[in-house]
Design an enzyme around this catalytic site. Structure first.
Site, PDB file in Angstrom:
ATOM      1  N   ASP A  49      -4.157   7.510 -12.038  1.00  0.00           N
ATOM      2  CA  ASP A  49      -3.208   7.927 -13.068  1.00  0.00           C
ATOM      3  C   ASP A  49      -3.899   7.944 -14.425  1.00  0.00           C
ATOM      4  OD1 ASP A  49      -3.503   5.224 -13.632  1.00  0.00           O
ATOM      5  OD2 ASP A  49      -1.677   4.680 -12.556  1.00  0.00           O
ATOM      6  N   GLU A  87      -5.818   6.692  -3.034  1.00  0.00           N
ATOM      7  CA  GLU A  87      -6.081   6.511  -4.470  1.00  0.00           C
ATOM      8  C   GLU A  87      -7.236   5.540  -4.701  1.00  0.00           C
ATOM      9  OE1 GLU A  87      -3.578   5.765  -8.586  1.00  0.00           O
ATOM     10  OE2 GLU A  87      -2.899   4.799  -6.743  1.00  0.00           O
ATOM     11  N   TYR A 139       1.712  -3.223 -11.419  1.00  0.00           N
ATOM     12  CA  TYR A 139       0.857  -4.406 -11.493  1.00  0.00           C
ATOM     13  C   TYR A 139       1.672  -5.635 -11.891  1.00  0.00           C
ATOM     14  CZ  TYR A 139      -3.083  -1.303 -10.880  1.00  0.00           C
ATOM     15  OH  TYR A 139      -3.959  -0.382 -10.358  1.00  0.00           O
ATOM     16  N   ASP A 165      -7.084   3.284 -15.181  1.00  0.00           N
ATOM     17  CA  ASP A 165      -7.078   2.292 -14.111  1.00  0.00           C
ATOM     18  C   ASP A 165      -7.423   2.855 -12.744  1.00  0.00           C
ATOM     19  OD1 ASP A 165      -6.044  -0.120 -12.563  1.00  0.00           O
ATOM     20  OD2 ASP A 165      -4.599   1.403 -12.004  1.00  0.00           O
TER      21      ASP A 165
END
Length: 573
Positions: A115, A450, A239, A112
């Protein structure tokens, strides 16, 4: 791909290697990008993806270079067994036993963000956006959908490469007892959108995708509930479905209406639209909230296809647009002092790229319909929407107070660390600066540093459009001064100019004829083009013509089967 197909719902959208594994689908980024780029005759250079091309001035960006790198980024996110064509060589095979704990094959797909977790909800959105980009500008099921691979909490507590990870590869699912209307309806949208992408090049496969999309949407609508209710401790706070599932049901129905033309979906939208938040005022668009995207998508049915029963969605879309326009009476969107659209500190660039995509898309619809947006007496033209979108992209690429590019590997970019950067994720878009245009450039600051797939997916097509418009002789979107009429008497309202010098007609694999090749080489002042016309039913036809000049009013010299007319060439400035 699955070991026990009777036990769950699984679809493979790709013909080669996967883009990602989500609740029920995989999609090849290379295939999707190639479908668009080949169709539109747009070349992407793959010679040395790590070469930092010279950028002497940020006032004139190398959009093609940025485009190439934005595509390359997805290769760095790959999971599973990698293909021999892998260009980011530091990414190796990883997570080769995913799903084995549940006796299913969930190997492959894409990680995603920063990570090693494969989150289905945001990745389904990534797929939908990639498919929508291509469309606009170029099974068996037992009521179970797998939505995540990896224990996020344990994964985030250990910084390691996916090739070396030893954290649990736990598998999470939704079913009728623990529903997930949000992730299921987004998956249905992704499948329906992808079916439209594959409709021309592989109609049999496209039919499979749309059949599966229908079944997934039925599951989403029948068993209602947010997936983060039952899976809260696994998917939150990463999420969570903060906006609920209603926006995804409207979004999924909109895509199924577009993909199937089945009146049942139009009726579903008309009956349930208000209850699902069609008129709700929210001006954010991203992996969690799809209301704005659904409004823009459904407005096309009214503006372009003239579906009168959806006229309210033009008003809904206008309200969203007015909330974005700086200085407009109903503007409610913050911008940084440097001009960046700002929604929140955490991964703000996702809203910059997704909103810019909607601005360009709505500008296209308005142009076709010859409409503008009236924001409390302020007339907002399609050109203004395009200019706002371009300004956002230019900020991202370096036109900002820090003179820093927020795309890794493009220009003076982020991640200028004193420590070594052994694995450079070229093309990644990071979270971006704060509301004061400040950026600490620290690895540990995940909110601003990120990257994530859903930041890149809307940017891809924006770079294609701007690069094409900024390159002399590239394809352009043409706006008719009057409806075109072909030799059969058919009126055409949407059409675009595609440079025939690439040797491919958009929508087919037919190369240009030797006659046009010769004319292109020997008579430069009358370069051969294909006129790609799309009628209101969505049918395309490619016709040859010559463009004598690139002035405001260009003279089209008819080719076979085409009656001459004049057209205004409207290119993104």
């Amino acid at each position: 791909m699955a070991t026990h197909r009777s036990s769950f719902f699984f679809i493979s959208i790709e013909k080669g290697r996967p883009l990602f594994f989500t609740a029920a689908c995989r999609l090849s980024s290379s295939l999707v990008f190639s479908t668009f780029l080949v169709c539109h005759g747009f070349a992407v250079h793959h010679n040395n993806p790590f070469h930092h091309r010279h950028h002497p001035r940020f006032a004139s960006h190398n959009y093609r270079d940025a485009l190439t790198k934005s595509i390359l980024y997805f290769e760095g996110q790959r999971s599973g067994k990698l293909p021999s064509s892998q260009r980011i060589t530091w990414r190796r095979d990883s997570a080769l036993t995913d799903g084995s704990a549940m006796h299913v094959d969930l190997v492959g797909g894409y990680y995603d963000a920063g990570d090693n977790v494969k989150f289905g909800f945001p990745m389904a959105f990534t797929t939908t956006m990639l498919s929508w980009s291509v469309l606009e500008f170029g099974g068996l099921m037992k009521d179970t959908i797998y939505v995540q691979v990896g224990d996020a909490k344990k994964d985030h507590s250990c910084w390691e490469r996916p090739e070396d990870m030893d954290t649990p590869r736990s598998v999470y699912k939704v079913d009728k007892n623990s529903p997930g209307s949000d992730v299921a309806a987004e998956t249905a949208a992704a499948l329906a959108a992808a079916s439209l992408v594959f409709r021309r090049c592989d109609p049999t496969y496209a039919k499979l995708l749309v059949r599966r999309a229908i079944r997934v949407f039925q599951f989403a609508d029948k068993y209602r509930g947010a997936y983060s209710n039952g899976l809260k401790k696994y998917v939150c706070p990463f999420y969570c479905s903060y906006s609920g599932y209603e926006d995804e049901l409207l979004w999924g129905a909109a895509w199924l209406h577009k993909a199937t033309k089945n009146p049942a979906y139009l009726n579903y939208i008309q009956v349930n639209g208000q209850a699902l938040g069609a008129a709700q005022f929210d001006n954010i668009f991203g992996w969690d909230n799809k209301h704005a995207g659904a409004r823009i998508l459904l407005s096309k049915a009214f503006l372009v296809q003239k579906v009168q029963s959806l006229h309210d969605y033009k008003d809904h879309a206008d309200n969203f647009i007015c909330s974005l326009i700086p200085g407009a009476p109903f503007s409610s969107t913050r911008y940084t002092p440097g001009g960046l659209l700002f929604k929140m500190n955490d991964s703000n660039m996702q809203y910059v790229t997704s909103t810019s995509f909607l601005l360009l898309t709505y500008a296209k619809y308005l142009t076709y319909a010859r409409k503008i947006v009236n924001c409390g007496g302020t007339a907002v033209t399609p050109k203004r929407l395009r200019n706002i979108a371009k300004k956002q992209v230019d900020y991202l690429l370096g036109d900002n107070p820090l003179k820093m590019s927020y795309m890794v590997g493009y220009g003076p970019s982020v991640m200028n660390s004193q420590s070594p950067n052994p694995n450079i994720l070229v093309g990644a878009i990071v979270g971006g600066p704060d509301q004061h245009d400040r950026f600490p450039d620290k690895r540990s600051d995940y909110e601003q540093s990120e990257p994530a797939t859903y930041m890149n997916s809307p940017l891809f097509i924006i770079l294609v459009i701007i690069a094409a418009a900024s390159t002399r002789g590239a394809s352009a979107i043409a706006v008719p001064a009057a409806a075109l009429v072909d030799s059969c008497g058919q009126k055409h309202f949407d059409f675009s100019v595609a440079d025939s010098s690439d040797g491919v007609r958009c929508g087919s694999s037919t190369p240009r004829t030797p006659e046009y090749r010769t004319m292109n080489e020997e008579r430069h002042e009358r370069k051969a083009y294909w006129l790609v016309i799309v009628d209101r039913r969505g049918h395309q036809k490619a016709l040859p013509f010559h463009l004598r000049s690139r002035t405001t009013t260009s003279s089209l010299v008819p080719g076979e089967g085409f009656k001459g007319t004049k057209t205004h060439s409207s290119v993104l400035q």
